[in-house]
Design a protein around this motif. Structure first.
Motif, PDB file in Angstrom:
ATOM      1  N   GLU A 108      45.196  65.371  53.654  1.00 29.92           N
ATOM      2  CA  GLU A 108      45.891  65.920  52.488  1.00 29.92           C
ATOM      3  C   GLU A 108      45.453  65.272  51.174  1.00 29.92           C
ATOM      4  OE1 GLU A 108      48.858  62.864  54.292  1.00 29.92           O
ATOM      5  OE2 GLU A 108      47.371  64.325  55.002  1.00 29.92           O
ATOM      6  N   LYS A 109      45.068  63.999  51.212  1.00 28.81           N
ATOM      7  CA  LYS A 109      44.675  63.309  49.978  1.00 28.81           C
ATOM      8  C   LYS A 109      43.364  63.851  49.424  1.00 28.81           C
ATOM      9  CE  LYS A 109      47.187  59.006  50.767  1.00 28.81           C
ATOM     10  NZ  LYS A 109      47.094  57.539  50.913  1.00 28.81           N
ATOM     11  N   VAL A 110      42.475  64.268  50.304  1.00 27.60           N
ATOM     12  CA  VAL A 110      41.216  64.868  49.848  1.00 27.60           C
ATOM     13  C   VAL A 110      41.501  66.189  49.138  1.00 27.60           C
ATOM     14  CG1 VAL A 110      38.915  65.633  50.499  1.00 27.60           C
ATOM     15  CG2 VAL A 110      39.999  63.782  51.779  1.00 27.60           C
ATOM     16  N   TRP A 111      42.367  67.003  49.734  1.00 26.68           N
ATOM     17  CA  TRP A 111      42.725  68.285  49.106  1.00 26.68           C
ATOM     18  C   TRP A 111      43.372  68.052  47.746  1.00 26.68           C
ATOM     19  CZ3 TRP A 111      40.789  72.723  50.335  1.00 26.68           C
ATOM     20  CH2 TRP A 111      40.435  73.007  51.656  1.00 26.68           C
ATOM     21  N   LYS A 112      44.245  67.027  47.661  1.00 31.57           N
ATOM     22  CA  LYS A 112      44.916  66.756  46.387  1.00 31.57           C
ATOM     23  C   LYS A 112      43.911  66.360  45.319  1.00 31.57           C
ATOM     24  CE  LYS A 112      46.771  64.492  43.009  1.00 31.57           C
ATOM     25  NZ  LYS A 112      46.028  63.685  42.025  1.00 31.57           N
ATOM     26  N   ASN A 113      43.004  65.442  45.637  1.00 35.63           N
ATOM     27  CA  ASN A 113      42.031  64.985  44.637  1.00 35.63           C
ATOM     28  C   ASN A 113      41.022  66.071  44.287  1.00 35.63           C
ATOM     29  OD1 ASN A 113      43.379  62.592  44.725  1.00 35.63           O
ATOM     30  ND2 ASN A 113      41.620  61.327  45.224  1.00 35.63           N
ATOM     31  N   LEU A 114      40.716  66.924  45.250  1.00 35.40           N
ATOM     32  CA  LEU A 114      39.872  68.076  44.949  1.00 35.40           C
ATOM     33  C   LEU A 114      40.576  68.977  43.939  1.00 35.40           C
ATOM     34  CD1 LEU A 114      37.378  69.853  45.428  1.00 35.40           C
ATOM     35  CD2 LEU A 114      38.509  70.779  47.463  1.00 35.40           C
ATOM     36  N   GLY A 115      41.869  69.187  44.138  1.00 37.00           N
ATOM     37  CA  GLY A 115      42.633  69.979  43.173  1.00 37.00           C
ATOM     38  C   GLY A 115      42.616  69.378  41.785  1.00 37.00           C
ATOM     39  N   SER A 116      42.767  68.066  41.694  1.00 35.86           N
ATOM     40  CA  SER A 116      42.752  67.390  40.391  1.00 35.86           C
ATOM     41  C   SER A 116      41.397  67.536  39.711  1.00 35.86           C
ATOM     42  CB  SER A 116      43.083  65.904  40.568  1.00 35.86           C
ATOM     43  OG  SER A 116      44.384  65.740  41.054  1.00 35.86           O
ATOM     44  N   SER A 117      40.333  67.542  40.499  1.00 37.07           N
ATOM     45  CA  SER A 117      38.993  67.719  39.926  1.00 37.07           C
ATOM     46  C   SER A 117      38.800  69.137  39.396  1.00 37.07           C
ATOM     47  CB  SER A 117      37.930  67.394  40.979  1.00 37.07           C
ATOM     48  OG  SER A 117      38.019  66.046  41.372  1.00 37.07           O
ATOM     49  N   TYR A 118      39.318  70.111  40.137  1.00 39.11           N
ATOM     50  CA  TYR A 118      39.266  71.494  39.640  1.00 39.11           C
ATOM     51  C   TYR A 118      40.060  71.629  38.335  1.00 39.11           C
ATOM     52  CZ  TYR A 118      36.897  73.623  43.660  1.00 39.11           C
ATOM     53  OH  TYR A 118      35.964  73.984  44.597  1.00 39.11           O
ATOM     54  N   HIS A 119      41.160  70.882  38.229  1.00 39.47           N
ATOM     55  CA  HIS A 119      41.939  70.901  36.985  1.00 39.47           C
ATOM     56  C   HIS A 119      41.075  70.467  35.809  1.00 39.47           C
ATOM     57  CE1 HIS A 119      45.596  70.570  34.490  1.00 39.47           C
ATOM     58  NE2 HIS A 119      44.967  69.550  33.937  1.00 39.47           N
ATOM     59  N   GLU A 120      40.262  69.432  36.019  1.00 33.50           N
ATOM     60  CA  GLU A 120      39.450  68.885  34.925  1.00 33.50           C
ATOM     61  C   GLU A 120      38.391  69.869  34.435  1.00 33.50           C
ATOM     62  OE1 GLU A 120      40.072  66.240  33.320  1.00 33.50           O
ATOM     63  OE2 GLU A 120      41.546  65.287  34.634  1.00 33.50           O
ATOM     64  N   ILE A 121      37.939  70.770  35.317  1.00 34.66           N
ATOM     65  CA  ILE A 121      36.960  71.772  34.873  1.00 34.66           C
ATOM     66  C   ILE A 121      37.637  73.118  34.597  1.00 34.66           C
ATOM     67  CG2 ILE A 121      35.053  70.605  36.053  1.00 34.66           C
ATOM     68  CD1 ILE A 121      35.152  72.889  38.167  1.00 34.66           C
ATOM     69  N   GLU A 122      38.975  73.088  34.537  1.00 36.65           N
ATOM     70  CA  GLU A 122      39.805  74.226  34.149  1.00 36.65           C
ATOM     71  C   GLU A 122      39.727  75.402  35.111  1.00 36.65           C
ATOM     72  OE1 GLU A 122      39.056  75.197  30.055  1.00 36.65           O
ATOM     73  OE2 GLU A 122      39.546  73.181  29.362  1.00 36.65           O
ATOM     74  N   ASN A 123      39.499  75.088  36.384  1.00 41.21           N
ATOM     75  CA  ASN A 123      39.567  76.125  37.412  1.00 41.21           C
ATOM     76  C   ASN A 123      40.946  75.995  38.074  1.00 41.21           C
ATOM     77  OD1 ASN A 123      39.307  77.855  39.618  1.00 41.21           O
ATOM     78  ND2 ASN A 123      37.143  77.373  39.916  1.00 41.21           N
ATOM     79  N   TYR A 124      41.941  76.549  37.396  1.00 38.99           N
ATOM     80  CA  TYR A 124      43.334  76.289  37.778  1.00 38.99           C
ATOM     81  C   TYR A 124      43.753  77.010  39.046  1.00 38.99           C
ATOM     82  CZ  TYR A 124      43.298  74.498  33.024  1.00 38.99           C
ATOM     83  OH  TYR A 124      42.977  73.802  31.888  1.00 38.99           O
ATOM     84  N   GLU A 125      43.162  78.171  39.319  1.00 40.47           N
ATOM     85  CA  GLU A 125      43.512  78.889  40.538  1.00 40.47           C
ATOM     86  C   GLU A 125      43.098  78.081  41.774  1.00 40.47           C
ATOM     87  OE1 GLU A 125      45.360  81.462  40.696  1.00 40.47           O
ATOM     88  OE2 GLU A 125      45.446  81.828  38.532  1.00 40.47           O
TER      89      GLU A 125
END
Length: 222
Positions: A108-125
């Motif tokens: 689950e931690k990998v999925w969470k940090n992957l999500g945070s990285s997508y946030h930084e490049i503004e891929n919010y979906e």
């Protein structure tokens, strides 16, 4: 070396990164193997992030580059991605988070940090999909609950739903590790309450942040 390794591991688990680094370097004096090197790279990554010291992160990168020439595990890819993320190399970090998921899709931690990285490049979906995957694996993952809540508030303008998630993340964090290691938890809760015109609760969480960081401009301006 084994004793020094476990001392380093214990210090690492309680966020004493400087002491952890001293201990793992002692282990390294006696033995150079992938287990010790992996721990050293992890300590350098967390220490660099915590102290905002890019030189420590660069040292971690050297260790990861050595490990990646071996047979990298999902954990190696995950830690390497964390280092890239801390260096604000978000696109590269996404690649290595995905490599980690390819080897172990149930972390689950990998999925969470992957999500945070997508946030930084503004891929919010994609960000939200990653948080949902993390929360499917662990519904009480405080970091994923909080990050999803903040994005719902900042990006999708859903303060009521955001508030539910961020308050849940605080409630289930019994030891306050997440809450106190990320003081802006209080800032964002106060911001959401402000958006809902609940000034008493906004003031309460703002004061909680100022009690920890009394000179922080974000809290003072809020």
């Amino acid at each position: 070396p084994i004793i020094w390794y476990y001392i380093a591991s214990c210090e690492y688990q309680i966020y004493n990164y400087k002491k952890a680094l001293i201990a793992i370097n002692k282990a390294f004096e006696f033995r150079d193997d992938s287990t010790i090197r992996t721990m050293k790279a992890s300590i350098l990554t967390e220490y660099g992030q915590d102290s905002k010291d890019a030189s420590l992160l660069e040292l971690a990168m050297e260790e990861y580059n050595f490990l990646l020439n071996d047979e990298p595990t999902s954990v190696t890819f995950y830690n390497y991605a964390n280092c890239l993320k801390a260096l604000e190399k978000f696109t590269e970090a996404i690649i290595f988070y995905n490599k980690s998921i390819d080897l172990n899709p149930n972390d689950e931690k990998v999925w969470k940090n992957l999500g945070s990285s997508y946030h930084e490049i503004e891929n919010y979906e994609k960000e939200m999909q990653c948080y949902d995957n993390a929360l499917t694996l662990n519904p009480n993952l405080t970091e994923a609950l909080f990050s999803k809540g903040v994005t719902l508030f900042k990006v999708f303008n859903k303060p009521e739903l955001a508030l539910e998630l961020v308050l849940k993340s605080i409630e289930i964090d019994k030891e306050k590790n997440f809450e106190l290691n990320f003081v802006y938890t209080y800032f964002w809760v106060a911001e959401i309450y402000l958006a809902l015109d609940d000034f008493e609760n906004a003031k309460y969480y703002n004061k909680a942040g100022l009690n920890i960081e009394p000179s922080d401009n974000y809290f003072l301006n809020q």
